[in-house]
Design an enzyme around this catalytic site. Structure first.
Site, PDB file in Angstrom:
ATOM      1  N   HIS A 189      12.296  -9.849  11.435  1.00  0.00           N
ATOM      2  CA  HIS A 189      11.493 -10.366  12.536  1.00  0.00           C
ATOM      3  C   HIS A 189      12.154 -10.051  13.874  1.00  0.00           C
ATOM      4  O   HIS A 189      11.488  -9.771  14.866  1.00  0.00           O
ATOM      5  CB  HIS A 189      11.314 -11.879  12.396  1.00  0.00           C
ATOM      6  CG  HIS A 189      10.448 -12.274  11.255  1.00  0.00           C
ATOM      7  ND1 HIS A 189       9.095 -12.001  11.218  1.00  0.00           N
ATOM      8  CD2 HIS A 189      10.717 -12.923  10.099  1.00  0.00           C
ATOM      9  CE1 HIS A 189       8.588 -12.465  10.101  1.00  0.00           C
ATOM     10  NE2 HIS A 189       9.544 -13.025   9.403  1.00  0.00           N
ATOM     11  N   GLU A 430      -7.304   2.381   1.712  1.00  0.00           N
ATOM     12  CA  GLU A 430      -5.866   2.127   1.583  1.00  0.00           C
ATOM     13  C   GLU A 430      -5.430   2.012   0.126  1.00  0.00           C
ATOM     14  O   GLU A 430      -4.285   1.677  -0.151  1.00  0.00           O
ATOM     15  CB  GLU A 430      -5.483   0.856   2.351  1.00  0.00           C
ATOM     16  CG  GLU A 430      -6.332  -0.349   2.034  1.00  0.00           C
ATOM     17  CD  GLU A 430      -6.087  -1.511   2.983  1.00  0.00           C
ATOM     18  OE1 GLU A 430      -5.001  -1.584   3.571  1.00  0.00           O
ATOM     19  OE2 GLU A 430      -7.001  -2.346   3.136  1.00  0.00           O
ATOM     20  N   ASP A 454      -0.395   0.966   3.264  1.00  0.00           N
ATOM     21  CA  ASP A 454      -0.643   0.593   1.866  1.00  0.00           C
ATOM     22  C   ASP A 454      -1.004   1.802   1.014  1.00  0.00           C
ATOM     23  O   ASP A 454      -0.638   1.870  -0.163  1.00  0.00           O
ATOM     24  CB  ASP A 454      -1.765  -0.444   1.787  1.00  0.00           C
ATOM     25  CG  ASP A 454      -1.224  -1.867   1.898  1.00  0.00           C
ATOM     26  OD1 ASP A 454      -0.054  -2.084   1.541  1.00  0.00           O
ATOM     27  OD2 ASP A 454      -1.977  -2.756   2.349  1.00  0.00           O
ATOM     28  N   CYS A 501      -5.618   4.106  10.940  1.00  0.00           N
ATOM     29  CA  CYS A 501      -5.099   2.975  11.711  1.00  0.00           C
ATOM     30  C   CYS A 501      -3.723   2.549  11.229  1.00  0.00           C
ATOM     31  O   CYS A 501      -3.153   1.576  11.733  1.00  0.00           O
ATOM     32  CB  CYS A 501      -6.070   1.790  11.666  1.00  0.00           C
ATOM     33  SG  CYS A 501      -6.299   1.087  10.022  1.00  0.00           S
TER      34      CYS A 501
END
Length: 539
Positions: A189, A430, A454, A501
């Protein structure tokens, strides 16, 4: 004497400045006996409430600085702070052993962190740092120790053992040129926050935290993954020259704003941006993107205690569409599951969540949630140019079922006298299954958008979050590229458009390949729009 070291680069860029040796404020935590366990539990509950308020303030600060997607870690921390097992363990520790609350919080946090760290799943392993972070926060409050920060009047290169998400947000960003940490990972993170805030950073650096380094001149080279402490004059001169070149390159990219995404021989392509929140629209407009190619709507559902209402979602979609001034906004429907868990969904525990009950599979089996989102999107479509795409599709049957639900929603809105606009319907390609039958799927929809993250993971059978497999993971694998090419060809044969994307869209080493394949659109993070435009205009 010059010290040179290496680390994993989080963000490309070069920073020059003095080192600030960041050490966490140590507080002596002692085990003390208490007479009144219930009174001590009451002290803990008060500190827990204060910690929750601090995390809420950190969330608001992170939203402004990095966007909602990156700020969600503090909502995750708030949820962890309310975890029943964690809280019960602390209360039980105080009651059974009659110890002070700070000691009970610290020891419980250590136990839970060890439990997470021992798990096989990399996502769950990463939660080890989170539980230590929230435990440390509560223990500091109980011990009367204040927040940490940087005691420097000038911007510095931060040298630390590691930085928690809380520390990264709390620190005054105007005082950071870069950071170097011994720990951390490129997928943590903290790394995500650093990228969003445009702070050059090296993690897992081979550096010692020596007191003598404090206030010494240093250079962080995010391009090469190197750092120099007390650099020799020729080395410093070379790095300063390269920094000037990098700054100049960025200034030249800014000159591309307002220009077309067109190759030297006249081929045009749309370059859109990916977002996760309303706040990200500012970055999209600043980047001069042609539209929004991926609005990750699941972030509307995260960090809450209950489902967002139709009205709440409508206001969010309406604001994004209105602010985009007629430019296309493609909203991906709810993609909860896998690494994005939401407590109030009550999803079952799964051995392999990436291949489990997620995304469209939840929407089709819990249609009341799906219909609420679709109603909100369609109502908002009256205020701009909206498109919807559905994730994790593997069959034409799924698409036909979705279209039936959509038609039902449109009939309801019409009967209620609620206006809506024309909305394109598309799917995420995906899964290898979707790519292989893309000729059939193309007959059902208006467009395809390739989710390459993915698609690569499933094609290669490699968990993209497992760092042990980094050496095997190859986003340029010929199998992945063949599936992309097949999907584009099948889309065009059916008269629909096809874009990307996923993160691969921003890989400028593949831009020419994608143009050769005939891709119509690339949607990337706002910060990558101009670099992709530059690559297109040079082809």
């Amino acid at each position: 004497m010059m010290v040179k070291g290496f680390g994993k680069s989080v963000l490309k860029g070069i920073a020059v400045g003095k080192i600030y040796l960041y050490r966490k404020k140590e507080f002596v935590l002692t085990q003390e006996k208490v007479e009144d366990a219930e009174a001590e539990i009451a002290r803990f509950e008060e500190a827990k409430q204060k910690a929750g308020s601090q995390l809420e303030a950190l969330y608001e600060k992170a939203v402004k600085e990095a966007g909602e997607e990156q700020a969600m870690i503090f909502e995750v921390h708030r949820m962890m702070l309310d975890d029943g097992d964690y809280l019960d363990a602390i209360r039980q520790e105080i009651r059974d052993t009659k110890v002070n609350a700070a000691w009970a919080v610290s020891t419980t946090g250590d136990r839970f962190a060890e439990m997470f760290a021992s798990m096989d799943d990399d996502y769950m392993k990463a939660r080890s740092t989170d539980v230590l972070d929230i435990s440390r926060r509560v223990a500091r409050i109980l011990s009367g120790v204040g927040e940490e920060g940087i005691a420097s009047d000038e911007p510095v290169i931060l040298l630390a053992d590691d930085l928690t998400p809380s520390e990264t947000v709390q620190i005054d960003k105007s005082k950071i040129l870069a950071f170097i940490t011994k720990g951390g990972s490129t997928n943590s993170h903290t790394a995500i926050l650093a990228r969003s805030m445009n702070i050059p950073a090296l993690v897992q650096a081979d550096v010692e935290l020596k007191d003598e380094y404090d206030d010494m001149l240093a250079v962080v080279d995010g391009f090469e993954g190197t750092f120099y402490i007390d650099p020799e004059a020729p080395v410093l001169a070379d790095l300063l020259r390269r920094k000037e070149e990098a700054d100049q390159a960025q200034a030249e990219l800014e000159q591309l704003k307002g220009l077309d995404n067109v190759t030297t021989d006249g081929r045009r392509i749309n370059i859109y941006a990916n977002i996760g929140s309303v706040e990200d629209v500012d970055k999209v407009l600043q980047s001069d993107a042609g539209g929004i190619g991926l609005f990750r709507s699941e972030f509307i559902y995260l960090g809450r205690e209950d489902y967002p209402t139709e009205e709440e979602q409508f206001e969010i979609y309406k604001e994004v569409l209105s602010r985009m001034g007629g430019k296309k906004v493609i909203i991906r429907t709810l993609d909860i599951g896998a690494d994005k868990q939401v407590d109030y969904f009550d999803l079952p525990k799964e051995e392999n969540p990436a291949m489990g009950y997620r995304a469209i599979r939840i929407c089709l089996t819990r249609q009341e949630i799906f219909k609420t989102q679709l109603r909100a999107i369609y109502r908002a479509s009256a205020y701009g140019t909206a498109a919807i795409m559905f994730p994790m599709i593997i069959s034409s049957k799924e698409v036909r079922e979705i279209k039936g639900i959509v038609e039902g929603v449109k009939r309801e809105l019409t009967a209620e006298g609620k206006p809506f606009g024309e909305v394109e319907l598309g799917i995420m390609v995906e899964t290898p299954a979707a790519a292989v039958i893309s000729d059939e799927l193309a007959k059902e929809v208006d467009f395809f958008s390739l989710g390459t993250n993915d698609l690569t993971q499933y094609t290669l059978a490699i968990d993209r979050q497992n760092q042990k497999l980094d050496g095997f993971y190859d986003a340029h694998h010929e199998a992945v590229l063949r599936l992309i090419r097949m999907t584009v060809e099948n889309a065009h044969a059916a008269g629909i458009w096809c874009g990307i994307c996923g993160e691969l869209g921003a890989d400028t080493t593949l831009t020419k390949t994608f143009l050769d394949m005939g891709l119509d659109e690339l949607s990337v993070s706002p910060s990558c729009v101009l670099s992709v435009r530059k690559a297109v205009r040079e082809i």
